[in-house]
Design a protein around this motif. Structure first.
Motif, PDB file in Angstrom:
ATOM      1  N   LYS A  86       0.813  -1.217   0.000  1.00 54.51           N
ATOM      2  CA  LYS A  86       0.000   0.000   0.000  1.00 54.51           C
ATOM      3  C   LYS A  86       0.850   1.273   0.000  1.00 54.51           C
ATOM      4  N   GLY A  87       2.166   1.147  -0.049  1.00 53.39           N
ATOM      5  CA  GLY A  87       3.037   2.315  -0.096  1.00 53.39           C
ATOM      6  C   GLY A  87       3.486   2.826   1.258  1.00 53.39           C
ATOM      7  N   LYS A  88       3.195   2.094   2.308  1.00 58.69           N
ATOM      8  CA  LYS A  88       3.645   2.493   3.645  1.00 58.69           C
ATOM      9  C   LYS A  88       5.080   2.005   3.858  1.00 58.69           C
ATOM     10  N   VAL A  89       5.883   2.861   4.459  1.00 59.10           N
ATOM     11  CA  VAL A  89       7.274   2.511   4.725  1.00 59.10           C
ATOM     12  C   VAL A  89       7.336   1.679   6.000  1.00 59.10           C
ATOM     13  N   GLU A 124       5.448   7.328   4.383  1.00 61.62           N
ATOM     14  CA  GLU A 124       4.872   6.890   3.117  1.00 61.62           C
ATOM     15  C   GLU A 124       5.775   7.301   1.971  1.00 61.62           C
ATOM     16  N   THR A 125       5.639   6.609   0.848  1.00 60.32           N
ATOM     17  CA  THR A 125       6.414   6.984  -0.331  1.00 60.32           C
ATOM     18  C   THR A 125       5.863   8.297  -0.883  1.00 60.32           C
ATOM     19  N   GLY A 126       6.720   9.013  -1.571  1.00 63.23           N
ATOM     20  CA  GLY A 126       6.313  10.282  -2.158  1.00 63.23           C
ATOM     21  C   GLY A 126       7.454  11.273  -2.146  1.00 63.23           C
ATOM     22  N   VAL A 144      12.991  15.571  -1.110  1.00 63.40           N
ATOM     23  CA  VAL A 144      13.388  14.194  -0.836  1.00 63.40           C
ATOM     24  C   VAL A 144      12.302  13.291  -1.405  1.00 63.40           C
ATOM     25  N   GLU A 145      12.723  12.406  -2.279  1.00 62.17           N
ATOM     26  CA  GLU A 145      11.790  11.445  -2.865  1.00 62.17           C
ATOM     27  C   GLU A 145      12.022  10.093  -2.203  1.00 62.17           C
ATOM     28  N   VAL A 146      10.979   9.582  -1.576  1.00 62.20           N
ATOM     29  CA  VAL A 146      11.059   8.275  -0.937  1.00 62.20           C
ATOM     30  C   VAL A 146      10.383   7.274  -1.871  1.00 62.20           C
ATOM     31  N   ALA A 147      11.157   6.277  -2.298  1.00 61.97           N
ATOM     32  CA  ALA A 147      10.645   5.284  -3.230  1.00 61.97           C
ATOM     33  C   ALA A 147      10.712   3.910  -2.586  1.00 61.97           C
ATOM     34  N   GLY A 148       9.868   3.017  -3.064  1.00 65.86           N
ATOM     35  CA  GLY A 148       9.840   1.655  -2.543  1.00 65.86           C
ATOM     36  C   GLY A 148      10.970   0.819  -3.108  1.00 65.86           C
ATOM     37  N   GLU A 149      11.489  -0.038  -2.278  1.00 66.38           N
ATOM     38  CA  GLU A 149      12.544  -0.945  -2.703  1.00 66.38           C
ATOM     39  C   GLU A 149      11.890  -2.249  -3.161  1.00 66.38           C
ATOM     40  N   GLU A 150      12.353  -2.759  -4.269  1.00 63.69           N
ATOM     41  CA  GLU A 150      11.805  -4.009  -4.800  1.00 63.69           C
ATOM     42  C   GLU A 150      12.172  -5.174  -3.865  1.00 63.69           C
ATOM     43  N   PRO A 151      11.198  -6.022  -3.546  1.00 62.54           N
ATOM     44  CA  PRO A 151      11.522  -7.173  -2.707  1.00 62.54           C
ATOM     45  C   PRO A 151      12.480  -8.114  -3.439  1.00 62.54           C
ATOM     46  N   LYS A 152      13.434  -8.661  -2.691  1.00 60.62           N
ATOM     47  CA  LYS A 152      14.438  -9.543  -3.295  1.00 60.62           C
ATOM     48  C   LYS A 152      13.963 -10.995  -3.219  1.00 60.62           C
ATOM     49  N   GLU A 153      14.049 -11.659  -4.336  1.00 58.21           N
ATOM     50  CA  GLU A 153      13.670 -13.071  -4.412  1.00 58.21           C
ATOM     51  C   GLU A 153      14.905 -13.918  -4.148  1.00 58.21           C
ATOM     52  N   GLU A 154      14.780 -14.913  -3.303  1.00 55.60           N
ATOM     53  CA  GLU A 154      15.926 -15.776  -3.020  1.00 55.60           C
ATOM     54  C   GLU A 154      15.681 -17.169  -3.524  1.00 55.60           C
TER      55      GLU A 154
END
Length: 154
Positions: A86-89, A124-126, A144-154
């Protein structure tokens, strides 16, 4: 009696002002409390020389702060954080992370001089407005732009 104030005194004056007060107020309160000194001719000369030297140093500090503020003004920092769908940090982004990002770009800014507009932390991102205090009244505004980090697949 004429005195030189060593610190700000409410309803009387600011630090380094030369003011006239009643004798009793000066000798019984201001001077014993360390708030003022007697304004003798020699003390006035020393005071004037100190003000002149301090003004020269302050002019240099203001010049450096203005240069720093002009460099910072156009910057947009991009920070990444773990976010929910949902874009929450997760956790938050605060002035410490912003100071570290500025240090990575070559700006040595104390975290206490960084203020995020409207809040203490970013949850929140933005894109957010941030004010950096460079000197007493010299400030720089940046984004300051806060962006989501892509989840890493293992």
């Amino acid at each position: 009696m004429e005195i030189i104030l060593k610190q700000d005194v409410p309803n009387l004056g600011h630090k380094d002002d030369i003011v006239n007060v009643r004798n009793g107020y000066a000798t019984n309160y201001l001077i014993p409390q360390g708030m003022a000194t007697l304004a003798t001719p020699s003390a006035k000369k020393v005071h004037a020389e100190n003000l002149r030297q301090r003004a020269h140093k302050e002019a240099k500090l203001r010049e450096d702060a203005s240069a720093l503020a002009s460099k910072l003004s156009g910057i947009t920092l991009r920070l990444t954080a773990n976010v929910s769908s949902k874009g929450k940090v997760f956790g938050s982004v605060n002035n410490i992370q912003i100071a570290e990002a500025l240090a990575a770009r070559g700006f040595d800014i104390d975290r206490r001089n960084i203020a995020i507009a409207g809040t203490d932390v970013i949850k929140e991102t933005g894109i957010y407005d941030v004010t950096v205090k460079c000197y007493k009244d010299i400030k720089a505004d940046l984004k300051v732009e806060v962006a989501g980090e892509e989840p890493k697949e293992e």
